[in-house]
Design an enzyme around this catalytic site. Structure first.
Site, PDB file in Angstrom:
ATOM      1  N   SER A  13      18.886  34.205 -17.631  1.00  0.00           N
ATOM      2  CA  SER A  13      20.199  34.741 -17.985  1.00  0.00           C
ATOM      3  C   SER A  13      20.618  34.334 -19.390  1.00  0.00           C
ATOM      4  O   SER A  13      21.526  34.936 -19.965  1.00  0.00           O
ATOM      5  CB  SER A  13      21.247  34.256 -16.985  1.00  0.00           C
ATOM      6  N   TYR A  44      24.598  34.142 -14.796  1.00  0.00           N
ATOM      7  CA  TYR A  44      24.241  34.763 -13.532  1.00  0.00           C
ATOM      8  C   TYR A  44      24.789  33.979 -12.345  1.00  0.00           C
ATOM      9  O   TYR A  44      25.106  34.557 -11.305  1.00  0.00           O
ATOM     10  CB  TYR A  44      22.719  34.814 -13.386  1.00  0.00           C
ATOM     11  N   CYS A  76      14.696  31.668 -13.835  1.00  0.00           N
ATOM     12  CA  CYS A  76      16.107  31.552 -13.484  1.00  0.00           C
ATOM     13  C   CYS A  76      16.193  31.378 -11.974  1.00  0.00           C
ATOM     14  O   CYS A  76      15.738  32.259 -11.223  1.00  0.00           O
ATOM     15  CB  CYS A  76      16.856  32.809 -13.927  1.00  0.00           C
ATOM     16  N   THR A  78      18.827  31.470 -10.071  1.00  0.00           N
ATOM     17  CA  THR A  78      19.758  32.425  -9.475  1.00  0.00           C
ATOM     18  C   THR A  78      19.109  33.795  -9.317  1.00  0.00           C
ATOM     19  O   THR A  78      19.222  34.434  -8.262  1.00  0.00           O
ATOM     20  CB  THR A  78      21.031  32.538 -10.328  1.00  0.00           C
ATOM     21  N   CYS A 199      18.761  24.179 -12.060  1.00  0.00           N
ATOM     22  CA  CYS A 199      19.058  25.240 -13.026  1.00  0.00           C
ATOM     23  C   CYS A 199      18.296  24.904 -14.297  1.00  0.00           C
ATOM     24  O   CYS A 199      18.284  23.744 -14.728  1.00  0.00           O
ATOM     25  CB  CYS A 199      20.560  25.312 -13.296  1.00  0.00           C
ATOM     26  N   THR A 200      17.667  25.897 -14.901  1.00  0.00           N
ATOM     27  CA  THR A 200      16.845  25.638 -16.084  1.00  0.00           C
ATOM     28  C   THR A 200      17.645  25.100 -17.255  1.00  0.00           C
ATOM     29  O   THR A 200      17.100  24.424 -18.135  1.00  0.00           O
ATOM     30  CB  THR A 200      16.108  26.917 -16.519  1.00  0.00           C
TER      31      THR A 200
END
Length: 287
Positions: A13, A44, A76, A78, A199-200
């Site tokens: 994202s 996102y 991602c 998400t 989360c990245t």
């Protein structure tokens, strides 16, 4: 016909997935990459599954049609949670790697049996994460915390790396708020000795997170496992690039970095985190 010289597509994202791209380049030094940051539509993690799914399909189609990718890494959490199964069904011929919070590696790391998991609300409330959590039920206690606003703050901070910038202050405040809501970190009984970065983006706030949890808490993130899985898929498909374009004495293969948002943040992130020049970045429109 797909051939080893075609690039690998990677998307997120925003700029958080550059942490995965960094691991991919280390694991796969002879590969070409096209990275796409969908920054115009970020974050996102605070949007619905239908929206994230639509963006994921649009980007996959774009990368295939315009760049002829031989594999796709959905960098991602998400987007993986919202859309990976549908992407697999629509693009069954495309080697595909998604992300999920690294709960199973965390089981091997923890000694206290208590593991913290931070991620976006979209990831941690997804059916995919619920299934993952159920698969490790009883093996450890997982304390989950949606970190609303953190990925977006990290995204905004990229072009302004000075510690005194307001975005840096916001990141520290958000890290403090979310981690304190989880309980105590440490290596004693009852404390969380392992923290999964779900989360990245979060690896780019590692210094702030480390200051809050202490030096003995282990961070678990997904870049290296994803890179190893990508290598395995390419090998099994006969698509692994075995030497640089132009022969063994050529420089590193080219990397293209694309964004649907403003160009400056991606250029700053490329230079800051990957030591790549600004001219490898470009802006694109993906309806």
């Amino acid at each position: 016909m797909t051939v080893p010289s075609q690039p690998i597509g990677v998307f997120d994202s925003g700029v958080g997935g550059l942490s995965v791209l960094r691991a991919l380049r280390a694991e796969l030094p002879y590969e070409r990459f096209v990275y796409l940051a969908d920054s115009a539509h970020a974050p996102y993690g605070e949007r619905g599954d239908a929206y994230v799914g639509a963006r994921t399909h649009a980007i996959t189609q774009y990368l295939r049609a315009q760049h002829g990718i031989k594999a796709l890494v959905v960098a991602c959490n998400t987007a993986t949670a919202a859309a990976i199964h549908e992407v697999r069904s629509r693009h069954a011929d495309l080697p595909l790697v998604g992300l999920e919070p690294a709960l199973k590696p965390a089981l091997s790391a923890t000694r206290t049996g208590r593991v913290g998991v931070i991620g976006t609300r979209g990831t941690l409330t997804s059916a995919k994460f619920a299934k993952l959590l159920a698969s490790v039920a009883g093996q450890a206690e997982f304390v989950t915390q949606p970190c609303d606003g953190l990925a977006h703050a990290i995204e905004r901070s990229v072009a302004q790396p000075l510690p005194s910038h307001p975005s840096a202050t916001e990141i520290r405040a958000l890290c403090t708020r979310h981690l304190r809501a989880m309980g105590r970190f440490g290596t004693k009984a009852g404390q969380m000795d392992t923290l999964v970065l779900g989360c990245t983006h979060y690896i780019f706030a590692a210094d702030d997170l480390r200051a809050l949890v202490g030096p003995q808490v282990r961070f678990i993130e997904t870049g290296e496992p994803v890179a190893r899985q990508t290598r395995r898929l390419l090998q099994s498909a006969g698509l692994l690039a075995k030497e640089p374009l132009g022969g063994a004495h050529a420089g590193p293969p080219p990397v293209q970095l694309l964004t649907t948002g403003a160009l400056d943040p991606l250029q700053a992130a490329a230079q800051r985190w990957l030591e790549l020049p600004a001219d490898c970045c470009a802006q694109v429109v993906i309806p």
